[in-house]
Design a protein around this motif. Structure first.
Motif, PDB file in Angstrom:
ATOM      1  N   ALA A  23      -6.605  -1.651  -2.847  1.00  0.00           N
ATOM      2  CA  ALA A  23      -6.827  -2.941  -3.508  1.00  0.00           C
ATOM      3  C   ALA A  23      -8.250  -3.430  -3.299  1.00  0.00           C
ATOM      4  CB  ALA A  23      -5.847  -3.979  -2.977  1.00  0.00           C
ATOM      5  N   LYS A  24      -8.809  -4.033  -4.352  1.00  0.00           N
ATOM      6  CA  LYS A  24     -10.177  -4.549  -4.279  1.00  0.00           C
ATOM      7  C   LYS A  24     -10.250  -6.054  -4.455  1.00  0.00           C
ATOM      8  CE  LYS A  24     -12.342  -0.264  -5.838  1.00  0.00           C
ATOM      9  NZ  LYS A  24     -13.264   0.377  -6.822  1.00  0.00           N
ATOM     10  N   GLU A  25      -9.145  -6.692  -4.769  1.00  0.00           N
ATOM     11  CA  GLU A  25      -9.145  -8.147  -4.879  1.00  0.00           C
ATOM     12  C   GLU A  25      -7.778  -8.684  -4.487  1.00  0.00           C
ATOM     13  OE1 GLU A  25      -8.224  -9.146  -9.486  1.00  0.00           O
ATOM     14  OE2 GLU A  25     -10.256  -8.424  -9.053  1.00  0.00           O
ATOM     15  N   PRO A  26      -7.741  -9.890  -3.888  1.00  0.00           N
ATOM     16  CA  PRO A  26      -6.468 -10.468  -3.431  1.00  0.00           C
ATOM     17  C   PRO A  26      -5.624 -10.982  -4.599  1.00  0.00           C
ATOM     18  CG  PRO A  26      -8.266 -12.010  -3.048  1.00  0.00           C
ATOM     19  CD  PRO A  26      -8.893 -10.744  -3.559  1.00  0.00           C
ATOM     20  N   LEU A  27      -4.380 -11.305  -4.302  1.00  0.00           N
ATOM     21  CA  LEU A  27      -3.518 -11.978  -5.271  1.00  0.00           C
ATOM     22  C   LEU A  27      -3.924 -13.442  -5.343  1.00  0.00           C
ATOM     23  CD1 LEU A  27       0.035 -10.570  -4.353  1.00  0.00           C
ATOM     24  CD2 LEU A  27      -1.431  -9.879  -6.260  1.00  0.00           C
ATOM     25  N   SER A  28      -4.309 -13.898  -6.504  1.00  0.00           N
ATOM     26  CA  SER A  28      -4.798 -15.281  -6.619  1.00  0.00           C
ATOM     27  C   SER A  28      -3.677 -16.284  -6.417  1.00  0.00           C
ATOM     28  CB  SER A  28      -5.426 -15.483  -7.999  1.00  0.00           C
ATOM     29  OG  SER A  28      -4.501 -15.213  -9.036  1.00  0.00           O
ATOM     30  N   GLU A  29      -2.430 -15.889  -6.657  1.00  0.00           N
ATOM     31  CA  GLU A  29      -1.314 -16.832  -6.545  1.00  0.00           C
ATOM     32  C   GLU A  29      -0.884 -17.100  -5.101  1.00  0.00           C
ATOM     33  OE1 GLU A  29      -0.931 -14.550 -10.419  1.00  0.00           O
ATOM     34  OE2 GLU A  29      -1.316 -14.073  -8.307  1.00  0.00           O
ATOM     35  N   LEU A  67       1.983  -1.033   5.679  1.00  0.00           N
ATOM     36  CA  LEU A  67       1.054  -2.131   5.923  1.00  0.00           C
ATOM     37  C   LEU A  67      -0.411  -1.715   5.773  1.00  0.00           C
ATOM     38  CD1 LEU A  67       2.700  -3.959   8.977  1.00  0.00           C
ATOM     39  CD2 LEU A  67       3.058  -4.328   6.522  1.00  0.00           C
ATOM     40  N   SER A  68      -0.636  -0.542   5.183  1.00  0.00           N
ATOM     41  CA  SER A  68      -2.025  -0.093   4.999  1.00  0.00           C
ATOM     42  C   SER A  68      -2.290   0.498   3.628  1.00  0.00           C
ATOM     43  CB  SER A  68      -2.392   0.946   6.063  1.00  0.00           C
ATOM     44  OG  SER A  68      -1.669   2.155   5.865  1.00  0.00           O
ATOM     45  N   GLY A  69      -1.265   1.039   2.983  1.00  0.00           N
ATOM     46  CA  GLY A  69      -1.467   1.706   1.703  1.00  0.00           C
ATOM     47  C   GLY A  69      -2.208   3.011   1.805  1.00  0.00           C
ATOM     48  N   ALA A  70      -2.329   3.569   3.012  1.00  0.00           N
ATOM     49  CA  ALA A  70      -3.135   4.772   3.243  1.00  0.00           C
ATOM     50  C   ALA A  70      -2.330   6.033   2.952  1.00  0.00           C
ATOM     51  CB  ALA A  70      -3.624   4.792   4.686  1.00  0.00           C
ATOM     52  N   PRO A  71      -3.004   7.132   2.604  1.00  0.00           N
ATOM     53  CA  PRO A  71      -2.314   8.421   2.487  1.00  0.00           C
ATOM     54  C   PRO A  71      -1.876   8.906   3.862  1.00  0.00           C
ATOM     55  CG  PRO A  71      -4.674   8.706   2.229  1.00  0.00           C
ATOM     56  CD  PRO A  71      -4.441   7.226   2.261  1.00  0.00           C
ATOM     57  N   LEU A  72      -0.758   9.615   3.913  1.00  0.00           N
ATOM     58  CA  LEU A  72      -0.208  10.114   5.170  1.00  0.00           C
ATOM     59  C   LEU A  72      -0.371  11.631   5.265  1.00  0.00           C
ATOM     60  CD1 LEU A  72       3.175   8.156   5.432  1.00  0.00           C
ATOM     61  CD2 LEU A  72       0.920   7.490   6.280  1.00  0.00           C
ATOM     62  N   ALA A  73      -0.589  12.100   6.485  1.00  0.00           N
ATOM     63  CA  ALA A  73      -0.649  13.541   6.739  1.00  0.00           C
ATOM     64  C   ALA A  73       0.758  14.075   6.936  1.00  0.00           C
ATOM     65  CB  ALA A  73      -1.501  13.823   7.979  1.00  0.00           C
ATOM     66  N   ALA A  74       1.033  15.256   6.393  1.00  0.00           N
ATOM     67  CA  ALA A  74       2.347  15.886   6.512  1.00  0.00           C
ATOM     68  C   ALA A  74       2.313  16.966   7.589  1.00  0.00           C
ATOM     69  CB  ALA A  74       2.750  16.469   5.163  1.00  0.00           C
ATOM     70  N   ASP A  91      -2.463  -3.563 -11.590  1.00  0.00           N
ATOM     71  CA  ASP A  91      -2.990  -4.039 -10.304  1.00  0.00           C
ATOM     72  C   ASP A  91      -1.921  -4.749  -9.480  1.00  0.00           C
ATOM     73  OD1 ASP A  91      -5.559  -3.087 -10.978  1.00  0.00           O
ATOM     74  OD2 ASP A  91      -5.972  -4.931 -12.093  1.00  0.00           O
ATOM     75  N   ARG A  92      -0.791  -4.081  -9.297  1.00  0.00           N
ATOM     76  CA  ARG A  92       0.300  -4.666  -8.512  1.00  0.00           C
ATOM     77  C   ARG A  92       0.374  -4.022  -7.117  1.00  0.00           C
ATOM     78  NH1 ARG A  92       5.340  -1.844  -8.886  1.00  0.00           N
ATOM     79  NH2 ARG A  92       5.210   0.040 -10.174  1.00  0.00           N
ATOM     80  N   GLN A  93      -0.784  -3.677  -6.590  1.00  0.00           N
ATOM     81  CA  GLN A  93      -0.832  -3.045  -5.275  1.00  0.00           C
ATOM     82  C   GLN A  93      -0.372  -4.030  -4.193  1.00  0.00           C
ATOM     83  OE1 GLN A  93      -3.410  -3.386  -7.380  1.00  0.00           O
ATOM     84  NE2 GLN A  93      -4.655  -1.535  -7.509  1.00  0.00           N
ATOM     85  N   MET A  94       0.453  -3.526  -3.289  1.00  0.00           N
ATOM     86  CA  MET A  94       0.886  -4.315  -2.137  1.00  0.00           C
ATOM     87  C   MET A  94      -0.315  -4.769  -1.308  1.00  0.00           C
ATOM     88  SD  MET A  94       3.773  -5.338  -0.645  1.00  0.00           S
ATOM     89  CE  MET A  94       4.521  -5.735   0.960  1.00  0.00           C
ATOM     90  N   CYS A  95      -1.342  -3.945  -1.278  1.00  0.00           N
ATOM     91  CA  CYS A  95      -2.521  -4.278  -0.476  1.00  0.00           C
ATOM     92  C   CYS A  95      -3.268  -5.496  -1.013  1.00  0.00           C
ATOM     93  CB  CYS A  95      -3.450  -3.070  -0.385  1.00  0.00           C
ATOM     94  SG  CYS A  95      -2.818  -1.762   0.696  1.00  0.00           S
ATOM     95  N   ARG A  96      -3.052  -5.877  -2.264  1.00  0.00           N
ATOM     96  CA  ARG A  96      -3.640  -7.123  -2.766  1.00  0.00           C
ATOM     97  C   ARG A  96      -3.053  -8.316  -2.006  1.00  0.00           C
ATOM     98  NH1 ARG A  96      -3.529  -8.221  -8.913  1.00  0.00           N
ATOM     99  NH2 ARG A  96      -5.008  -9.809  -8.179  1.00  0.00           N
ATOM    100  N   LEU A  97      -1.761  -8.239  -1.703  1.00  0.00           N
ATOM    101  CA  LEU A  97      -1.143  -9.293  -0.900  1.00  0.00           C
ATOM    102  C   LEU A  97      -1.766  -9.340   0.490  1.00  0.00           C
ATOM    103  CD1 LEU A  97       0.997 -11.465  -0.328  1.00  0.00           C
ATOM    104  CD2 LEU A  97       2.615  -9.613   0.209  1.00  0.00           C
ATOM    105  N   TYR A  98      -2.018  -8.176   1.070  1.00  0.00           N
ATOM    106  CA  TYR A  98      -2.613  -8.147   2.406  1.00  0.00           C
ATOM    107  C   TYR A  98      -4.023  -8.742   2.403  1.00  0.00           C
ATOM    108  CZ  TYR A  98       1.265  -4.922   3.175  1.00  0.00           C
ATOM    109  OH  TYR A  98       2.509  -4.359   3.249  1.00  0.00           O
TER     110      TYR A  98
END
Length: 434
Positions: free
Chosen positions: A427-433, A111-118, A403-410
């Motif tokens: 993501a820098k822009e939302p999904l227009s649909e 729910l963030s698209g962020a990198p994770l620490a291992a 540009d099929r990033q999940m974060c565009r949906l968010y």
């Protein structure tokens, strides 16, 4: 037409208890300025995110066509009645989820698209639900609710903390949002202001205030108030009954020291009732406007729930996910039945000219497409109108597109909640649909 001068900040109160009211035509919505309006405003938009771990049946998660004629794979069959209120989305993904291991690193940033620490270190990103809660949570009694039907796993798997696979909601990059798995305690979040002795009914505590309040609202709102109070009573009674049967929160300390050996760790005795209670509490939270943001994790990504009521192989959820068998399909459909149940409940609750479902975004997602750990595309289905801003009956396919990033949906979902960011995750822009 009569104009009612009641403030939406009105709450039913009793000793140690406050109960937010459902949307009513006689009341203004929280946050409305009484100096600028004397009429009821539109019901608020709500955001609900549901999660099921390990994806779905490889051959039965699909949709063809659009609108009422949309055809659904067997996994999605429980949602047939909601095809015109549905958005099926194919092909979105999180680039960061393709790094690291095969479970924790595919879930901790869902729910963030962020990198994770291992290496057992905990660092992700603030999740979309908590971003919204931090922006609008001051408008409601509870900024957000984070519910679950399986406890968090604190171990490490393939060099990544299993807290990642146990939590999809993060209040900050280093803080997974506390997960409430006990229905009775989740219920208390809605209504109780402080811990109190005894099990006095919430309704009994506020009954006098409710009777006074009833005299000052319209006839239609009186009927809505009665329906709402009855639904609260029903959930209270079911939690009480579950306790009497020794399920969920049923075991309660009545001695200073136990008079029996500590019971072995195990799963909820009745997963069906557990999930259904959490679904009811989610709907109740929205119906009362106690919160407008709720996340419900039906199980962990590396989950160990079993499903004896389905007469499936006595295997844990994670192992079943590798099979693509008829038993796995039964488990998938059981999870989708919970989504359908929530949608049906929401659709039966009228809020002015719309229903609660019309005024909500209900999204189901998972950390991978299917049990063989394919995170190159994520399974996503949405229900609800987002306050009249989402077109239903859509079948969207982004696979193979840029540009099929999940974060565009968010970003799109946050916009419907009046939370606008220039960028979220990758993501820098939302999904227009959407």
């Amino acid at each position: 037409m009569t104009t009612y001068q009641l403030s939406r900040r009105t709450m039913l109160r009793g000793i140690g208890v406050s109960m937010a009211l459902p949307w009513m035509e006689s009341l203004r919505v929280w946050g409305d300025d009484s100096a600028t309006t004397n009429t009821a405003s539109q019901a608020p938009t709500r955001l609900a995110i549901l999660f099921a771990g390990c994806g779905f049946h490889k051959h039965e998660w699909w949709a063809k066509g659009e609108g009422k004629s949309m055809e659904l794979g067997k996994v999605l069959a429980p949602l047939n009645d909601f095809r015109e209120q549905m958005v099926f989305i194919r092909g979105l993904y999180n680039a960061e989820a393709l790094k690291g291991n095969i479970h924790s690193s595919q879930t901790g940033n869902l729910l963030s698209g962020a990198p994770l620490a291992a290496g057992g270190t905990i660092r992700s990103g603030t999740s979309v639900d908590q971003i919204v809660a931090q922006r609008i949570g001051h408008q409601t009694k509870v900024p957000s609710m984070v519910l679950g039907c399986e406890k968090a796993n604190p171990s490490v798997h393939k060099n990544y903390s299993m807290l990642y696979s146990s939590h999809i909601s993060w209040s900050s990059p280093t803080t997974p949002t506390p997960l409430e798995v006990y229905p009775a305690l989740a219920f208390d979040q809605l209504f109780k202001d402080r811990a109190q002795r005894g099990d006095k009914s919430v309704l009994d505590a506020v009954l006098e205030d409710a009777n006074d309040f009833r005299r000052d609202i319209s006839r239609r709102d009186q009927q809505k108030l009665d329906e709402y109070l009855n639904s609260v009573r029903e959930v209270e009674q079911r939690i009480k009954n579950a306790g009497q049967r020794g399920e969920l929160q049923g075991w309660r300390p009545t001695l200073t020291e136990p008079n029996i050996p500590r019971p072995k760790d195990g799963y909820p005795q009745d997963i069906v009732e557990h999930m259904r209670l959490m679904c009811d509490i989610l709907v109740l939270a929205f119906q009362t406007d106690t919160t407008r943001v709720c996340t419900l994790k039906l199980n962990n990504d590396h989950g160990t729930l079993r499903f004896p009521h389905l007469n499936v192989d006595y295997m844990i959820h994670h192992l079943l996910s590798h099979s693509d068998s008829a038993d796995w399909l039964k488990v998938n459909q059981f999870f989708l039945e919970q989504v359908a149940y929530i949608a049906r409940r929401m659709d039966s609750i009228q809020e002015g000219d719309r229903t609660l479902l019309d005024n909500s975004m209900l999204m189901l997602c998972s950390s991978m497409l299917h049990g063989n750990h394919d995170a190159n595309q994520l399974p996503v289905v949405m229900l609800g109108g987002g306050g009249g801003r989402i077109k239903g009956g859509q079948n969207l396919d982004y696979l193979g597109k840029p540009d099929r990033q999940m974060c565009r949906l968010y970003l799109s979902m946050m916009d419907k909640m009046n939370v606008r960011l220039d960028q979220f995750g990758d993501a820098k822009e939302p999904l227009s649909e959407v």
